[in-house]
Design a protein around this motif. Structure first.
Motif, PDB file in Angstrom:
ATOM      1  N   LEU A 120     -37.367 -68.327 -43.257  1.00 43.39           N
ATOM      2  CA  LEU A 120     -37.825 -69.417 -42.267  1.00 43.39           C
ATOM      3  C   LEU A 120     -36.650 -69.327 -41.179  1.00 43.39           C
ATOM      4  O   LEU A 120     -36.986 -69.399 -39.865  1.00 43.39           O
ATOM      5  N   ARG A 124     -36.404 -68.111 -37.110  1.00 44.62           N
ATOM      6  CA  ARG A 124     -36.455 -69.033 -35.842  1.00 44.62           C
ATOM      7  C   ARG A 124     -35.144 -68.890 -35.080  1.00 44.62           C
ATOM      8  O   ARG A 124     -35.425 -68.961 -33.846  1.00 44.62           O
ATOM      9  N   GLU A 128     -34.778 -67.520 -31.010  1.00 43.24           N
ATOM     10  CA  GLU A 128     -33.810 -68.278 -29.900  1.00 43.24           C
ATOM     11  C   GLU A 128     -32.789 -67.400 -29.490  1.00 43.24           C
ATOM     12  O   GLU A 128     -32.268 -67.617 -28.419  1.00 43.24           O
ATOM     13  N   GLU A 241     -28.227 -74.508 -40.380  1.00 44.93           N
ATOM     14  CA  GLU A 241     -28.615 -74.597 -39.155  1.00 44.93           C
ATOM     15  C   GLU A 241     -27.279 -75.104 -38.404  1.00 44.93           C
ATOM     16  O   GLU A 241     -26.891 -74.455 -36.959  1.00 44.93           O
TER      17      GLU A 241
END
Length: 445
Positions: A120, A124, A128, A241
């Motif tokens: 996931l 994402r 970006e 992240e």
């Protein structure tokens, strides 16, 4: 308990091996064959072909072994974090007394919770543009300094330092230690990278200890972020992240060398380049010094050959020019020889004339003085003209007009400034003497 006088009979005393076998028999009778669903962790394949891993969920875990015959029937390569269903025999590994599941079959049941989180986040961040190849930078061929982020107690540090010391001992390395496992690891990694970014930008880090150690820190041209292998949980800090976004902010190329060749992390996708191991990361930024020295030696040889060819060519052209020009003294000698020949011819002619005059003395007695005088005048005029031409060619006359004859160390005439270099010695012949000079400046007219 041991039996005492008057006490109840003691429990049966087992031999350790016998107890393990008894437990294994009980498990065999109670559970086997058994099917279990769980997430793979710590998967490894031995050189024998046997596979070992742990199967776990939120409430527990169990050690598993899958022998080569069963592993050879798999249609996929098990990875940490995958959710699988296995069938096998539950037993006891008597050598350690451990509960163990001998896996006889395996199939995928899902990707596992951690692996799902990984996918996931990867999707994402990729959307970006954090993984965009256009923002990836090439590694410097000859970095002036290498930044390193890893745990100071990890084997990865030893591997990287050993590789760099072997290949590029002349390049300085700046280590900023960081935690590489556990909940505090992402923040620690981000902080260490930020300090290296300041050094790479030529700015002082705010940390007092780091500042005191890096006052004379070299320019940082590339950064290594490394960690040894482990399970998906061990490497999870590199799937954070915060770490991903810090990596893409690096002002210089960054190489990620996390885990083994089969391990992939979010950090690998964000870095400018992924290395399969920490040692490989070090090798990517450290072209061996011997390679560069060999290249320099080759270039030096080519340069020397080229210079020598140019020198030989200029010498050849100089020799050719000298042959065409000749020396002024040679020209004077030729003219003197010519003058001597003319004088000899004149004397011979006068002798012949005298003889002729003697023979015709009687008939020409009245006109003889006039004839002789005229002949002598003609011969004298010719001699004067020849002497004048000779005098005009005399280098001494040129020198008396203020000129000088310059020759180099080999005695060759200096005709152009390009024939000499700064500091060369030259010899000057003047009308009334000679000078030894040195070239201090050259100018073209």
């Amino acid at each position: 308990m041991f039996e005492r006088e008057g006490a109840a009979p003691a429990a049966h005393i087992w031999e350790v091996g016998a107890l393990c076998r008894a437990i294994a028999d009980a498990l065999q009778a109670r559970f086997n064959p058994v099917a279990v669903r769980g997430e793979i962790s710590g998967f490894s394949r031995a050189s024998s072909g046997h596979c070992y891993f742990t199967l776990k969920d939120g409430q527990g875990q169990i050690r598993c072994a899958m022998f080569r015959r069963a592993a050879g029937q798999l249609d996929f390569m098990p990875r940490d974090g995958e959710l699988v269903e296995v069938q096998g025999q539950l037993g006891v590994y008597e050598a350690r007394g451990d509960l163990q599941l001998i896996v006889e079959g395996m199939r995928r049941a899902g990707q596992g919770a951690l692996f799902e989180q990984f996918l996931l986040l990867k999707a994402r961040l990729e959307a970006e543009g954090l993984f965009d190849g256009a923002r990836k930078r090439p590694l410097p061929a000859m970095p002036r300094g290498i930044g390193l982020v890893t745990s100071p107690g990890a084997a990865a540090l030893h591997d990287v330092v050993t590789a760099l010391r072997r290949r590029v001992p002349h390049i300085p390395v700046v280590l900023v230690p960081a935690l590489v496992q556990g909940a505090p690891a992402p923040a620690s990694i981000c902080d260490a990278l930020s300090k290296l970014y300041l050094l790479a930008q030529g700015r002082q880090a705010s940390d007092g200890d780091l500042a005191s150690k890096t006052v004379a820190a070299p320019p940082i041209d590339v950064i290594l972020l490394v960690r040894g292998g482990g399970s998906i949980e061990d490497l999870w800090a590199f799937n954070d992240e915060r770490v991903a976004r810090t990596i893409v902010q690096s002002p210089v190329p960054l190489v990620s060398g996390v885990g083994h060749e089969t391990d992939f992390s979010i950090a690998d996708f964000c870095a400018d380049l992924r290395a399969p191991t920490p040692t490989a990361a070090a090798e990517l930024v450290s072209e061996p010094r011997a390679v560069w020295l060999g290249a320099l030696e080759l270039l030096a040889g080519r340069l020397q050959d080229g210079v020598q060819r140019q020198i030989d060519l200029r010498h050849q052209r100089l020799d050719q020019a000298a042959q065409r020009l000749g020396r002024p003294s040679g020209l004077v000698a030729r003219q003197q020889l010519r003058l001597a020949q003319l004088a000899q011819r004149m004397r011979h002619g006068m002798l012949l004339k005298t003889q002729h005059v003697a023979q015709t003395h009687q008939a020409l007695q009245a006109n003889l003085p006039h004839i002789v005088q005229r002949s002598l005048m003609q011969r004298g005029e010719r001699l004067e003209r020849a002497a004048l031409r000779l005098e005009l060619l005399n280098p001494q006359r040129v020198l008396e007009r203020g000129y000088a004859l310059l020759t180099d160390a080999q005695g060759q005439p200096v005709m152009r400034p390009s024939q000499v270099r700064h500091g060369d010695a030259v010899h000057a012949r003047l009308a009334e003497g000679e000078l030894d000079l040195a070239v201090t400046q050259r100018r073209l007219l």
